[in-house]
Design an enzyme around this catalytic site. Structure first.
Site, PDB file in Angstrom:
ATOM      1  N   ASP A  99       0.249 -95.398  -7.633  1.00 59.14           N
ATOM      2  CA  ASP A  99       0.162 -96.862  -7.561  1.00 59.14           C
ATOM      3  C   ASP A  99       0.785 -97.575  -8.757  1.00 59.14           C
ATOM      4  O   ASP A  99       0.410 -98.684  -9.090  1.00 59.14           O
ATOM      5  CB  ASP A  99      -1.315 -97.278  -7.451  1.00 59.14           C
ATOM      6  CG  ASP A  99      -2.197 -96.606  -8.500  1.00 59.14           C
ATOM      7  OD1 ASP A  99      -1.660 -96.225  -9.562  1.00 59.14           O
ATOM      8  OD2 ASP A  99      -3.403 -96.458  -8.261  1.00 59.14           O
ATOM      9  N   GLU A 121      -0.630 -89.136  -2.734  1.00 58.53           N
ATOM     10  CA  GLU A 121      -1.873 -89.830  -3.082  1.00 58.53           C
ATOM     11  C   GLU A 121      -1.935 -91.196  -2.388  1.00 58.53           C
ATOM     12  O   GLU A 121      -2.183 -92.238  -2.991  1.00 58.53           O
ATOM     13  CB  GLU A 121      -2.018 -89.996  -4.601  1.00 58.53           C
ATOM     14  CG  GLU A 121      -3.456 -90.313  -5.020  1.00 58.53           C
ATOM     15  CD  GLU A 121      -3.606 -90.519  -6.513  1.00 58.53           C
ATOM     16  OE1 GLU A 121      -4.377 -89.776  -7.124  1.00 58.53           O
ATOM     17  OE2 GLU A 121      -2.950 -91.432  -7.067  1.00 58.53           O
ATOM     18  N   GLU A 135      -2.383-102.244  -9.783  1.00 56.35           N
ATOM     19  CA  GLU A 135      -2.282-101.031  -8.965  1.00 56.35           C
ATOM     20  C   GLU A 135      -2.667-101.238  -7.506  1.00 56.35           C
ATOM     21  O   GLU A 135      -2.062-100.640  -6.602  1.00 56.35           O
ATOM     22  CB  GLU A 135      -3.136 -99.917  -9.588  1.00 56.35           C
ATOM     23  CG  GLU A 135      -2.573 -99.329 -10.860  1.00 56.35           C
ATOM     24  CD  GLU A 135      -2.935-100.119 -12.105  1.00 56.35           C
ATOM     25  OE1 GLU A 135      -2.574 -99.677 -13.206  1.00 56.35           O
ATOM     26  OE2 GLU A 135      -3.585-101.192 -11.979  1.00 56.35           O
ATOM     27  N   HIS A 212      -9.082 -98.295 -21.219  1.00 54.84           N
ATOM     28  CA  HIS A 212      -7.816 -98.988 -21.443  1.00 54.84           C
ATOM     29  C   HIS A 212      -7.526-100.070 -20.413  1.00 54.84           C
ATOM     30  O   HIS A 212      -6.625-100.868 -20.611  1.00 54.84           O
ATOM     31  CB  HIS A 212      -6.660 -97.992 -21.412  1.00 54.84           C
ATOM     32  CG  HIS A 212      -6.379 -97.453 -20.038  1.00 54.84           C
ATOM     33  ND1 HIS A 212      -7.146 -96.487 -19.437  1.00 54.84           N
ATOM     34  CD2 HIS A 212      -5.405 -97.775 -19.141  1.00 54.84           C
ATOM     35  CE1 HIS A 212      -6.670 -96.219 -18.245  1.00 54.84           C
ATOM     36  NE2 HIS A 212      -5.615 -96.988 -18.031  1.00 54.84           N
ATOM     37  N   ARG A 214      -6.828-103.148 -18.000  1.00 56.20           N
ATOM     38  CA  ARG A 214      -6.656-104.574 -18.273  1.00 56.20           C
ATOM     39  C   ARG A 214      -7.896-105.384 -17.902  1.00 56.20           C
ATOM     40  O   ARG A 214      -8.286-106.308 -18.616  1.00 56.20           O
ATOM     41  CB  ARG A 214      -5.460-105.123 -17.477  1.00 56.20           C
ATOM     42  CG  ARG A 214      -4.104-104.633 -17.933  1.00 56.20           C
ATOM     43  CD  ARG A 214      -3.024-105.027 -16.938  1.00 56.20           C
ATOM     44  NE  ARG A 214      -1.707-104.513 -17.306  1.00 56.20           N
ATOM     45  CZ  ARG A 214      -0.757-105.215 -17.897  1.00 56.20           C
ATOM     46  NH1 ARG A 214      -0.983-106.476 -18.195  1.00 56.20           N
ATOM     47  NH2 ARG A 214       0.402-104.675 -18.202  1.00 56.20           N
ATOM     48  N   HIS A 245      -6.484 -96.058 -27.014  1.00 54.76           N
ATOM     49  CA  HIS A 245      -5.205 -96.553 -26.514  1.00 54.76           C
ATOM     50  C   HIS A 245      -4.492 -97.350 -27.604  1.00 54.76           C
ATOM     51  O   HIS A 245      -5.124 -97.999 -28.437  1.00 54.76           O
ATOM     52  CB  HIS A 245      -5.454 -97.438 -25.286  1.00 54.76           C
ATOM     53  CG  HIS A 245      -4.258 -97.658 -24.427  1.00 54.76           C
ATOM     54  ND1 HIS A 245      -3.276 -98.574 -24.725  1.00 54.76           N
ATOM     55  CD2 HIS A 245      -3.874 -97.079 -23.262  1.00 54.76           C
ATOM     56  CE1 HIS A 245      -2.352 -98.555 -23.785  1.00 54.76           C
ATOM     57  NE2 HIS A 245      -2.677 -97.664 -22.890  1.00 54.76           N
TER      58      HIS A 245
END
Length: 385
Positions: A99, A121, A135, A212, A214, A245
């Site tokens: 994605d 996937e 994603e 990590h 967003r 990260h």
């Protein structure tokens, strides 16, 4: 029959990890397939680490990564670069994974050139277009274009069927991330970070943390870090390891809250080999990563998912993971329950792994051979055991 040219498009560490078993398996069938690998290098350093591990050299490298790149700039560079290559190479199929922006735009560029698309996937959904961002939309767009959907689980297959995807184009293969782990995890692995070797040699319990995403930036991440601080204070003999990260937004939250705790080790992001081998030695995992939700169950390690929703509900349904969100109290209390109550921990640790058996790439290539008329072998769907 004439060999078919298969283009495999990769761009980030996660999609390359999951594509590597496909690439390696395709190369075993050179009587049927010519394999062309294109790296967009949406993520440069992390991508290169994985390519080195699996000894894969891309046929083409777009090398698009730039400082502070936006999704729009990534999109523009990928579609222009891929379009040029597709026109020249004239592949018989393009394979994309997961994605990422590379995945979405790779499928779109193939569509513009009237090339069939295989989606590794396929079928992961949250039904919330902003979570995870971007994603969820990337994989929905890819799903609209895809000709062969390689779904990792029955849940993913059902999501595709709800979108009226032709069932004849959906194949449950398991997830190739499990194939990749079988290739890379070594009981006697030596870590590149000395501190990890020291912790591993002590033989105590390790809690691995990654964050990590967003959608977790800001206050949600603060809540999770506060929960980790409370856990570290409550369990001073447990080592908490947190590869942080590189994004300043993440680091500005993590370091002020966790840097002064003696049993919390904040390290730079580690390479893939170190990470999966560290994961295999962990007692418990706290993460907002999608891939780690799949990898943890392979080792019998309970996973607490630091997200409000997951496109990978199978681990929750089978009992290998718990969706705890970003609420400080819920993260803390759920972790305490697992650490203090052996029966509860063992229930999660011994639950069925719903994601794969290490044969996902083999199933995928058999399906491709059937699609192109090289074989008519019956390919059994992956069923968790």
């Amino acid at each position: 029959m004439v060999k078919k040219k298969i283009v495999v498009v990769i761009g980030t560490r996660p999609d390359t990890i999951k594509m590597a078993p496909i690439i390696l398996e395709l190369k075993k069938h050179e009587d049927c397939f010519d394999v062309v690998t294109i790296a967009t290098a949406q993520h440069r350093q992390m991508l290169d680490q994985v390519l080195e591990v699996f000894r894969i050299t891309p046929s083409f490298d777009l090398d698009i990564m730039a400082p502070r790149q936006t999704l729009a700039s990534i999109t523009a560079k990928i579609i222009a670069g891929l379009d040029e290559i597709f026109i020249t190479e004239k592949p018989d199929m393009v394979l994309v994974q997961g994605d990422t922006t590379t995945t979405c735009i790779g499928s779109l560029a193939a569509f513009y050139n009237k090339i069939p698309v295989g989606h590794i996937e396929a079928g992961l959904r949250t039904s919330d277009k902003a979570n995870p961002f971007p994603e969820e939309i990337n994989r929905r767009i890819t799903g609209c274009i895809t000709d062969l959907h390689f779904a990792p689980t029955q849940t993913a297959k059902m999501a595709l069927l709800k979108e009226n995807v032709d069932p004849k184009t959906i194949f449950v293969t398991g997830n190739t991330v499990i194939d990749a782990l079988d290739y890379t995890v070594n009981q006697h692995h030596s870590f590149s970070e000395p501190v990890l070797n020291s912790i591993a040699e002590r033989g105590g319990k390790i809690i691995l943390v990654t964050m990590h995403r967003r959608e977790n930036w800001g206050q949600p991440m603060i809540g999770a870090c506060n929960a980790i601080k409370r856990l570290a204070n409550k369990y001073p003999l447990i080592d908490f390891i947190f590869p942080v990260h590189l994004n300043p937004i993440v680091r500005d939250v993590v370091f002020p809250i966790l840097s002064d705790l003696p049993n919390v080790t904040l390290i730079e992001p580690v390479d893939y080999l170190d990470f999966v081998n560290l994961m295999s030695k962990s007692y418990l995992i706290l993460t907002d990563s999608g891939g780690v939700q799949e990898e943890g169950p392979r080792f019998g390690i309970p996973v607490l998912v630091l997200r409000s929703v997951t496109e990978r509900p199978d681990a929750v349904d089978y009992g290998t993971a718990k969706l705890v969100g970003l609420d400080e109290e819920k993260i803390f209390s759920t972790a305490v329950q697992l650490i203090d109550h052996k029966i509860e921990y063992e229930r999660m640790a011994n639950a069925t792994n719903p994601y794969g058996d290490g044969l996902s790439a083999q199933r995928t290539i058999k399906i491709l051979k059937n699609f192109f008329g090289f074989s008519d072998e019956v390919v059994e769907e992956f069923i968790p055991q």
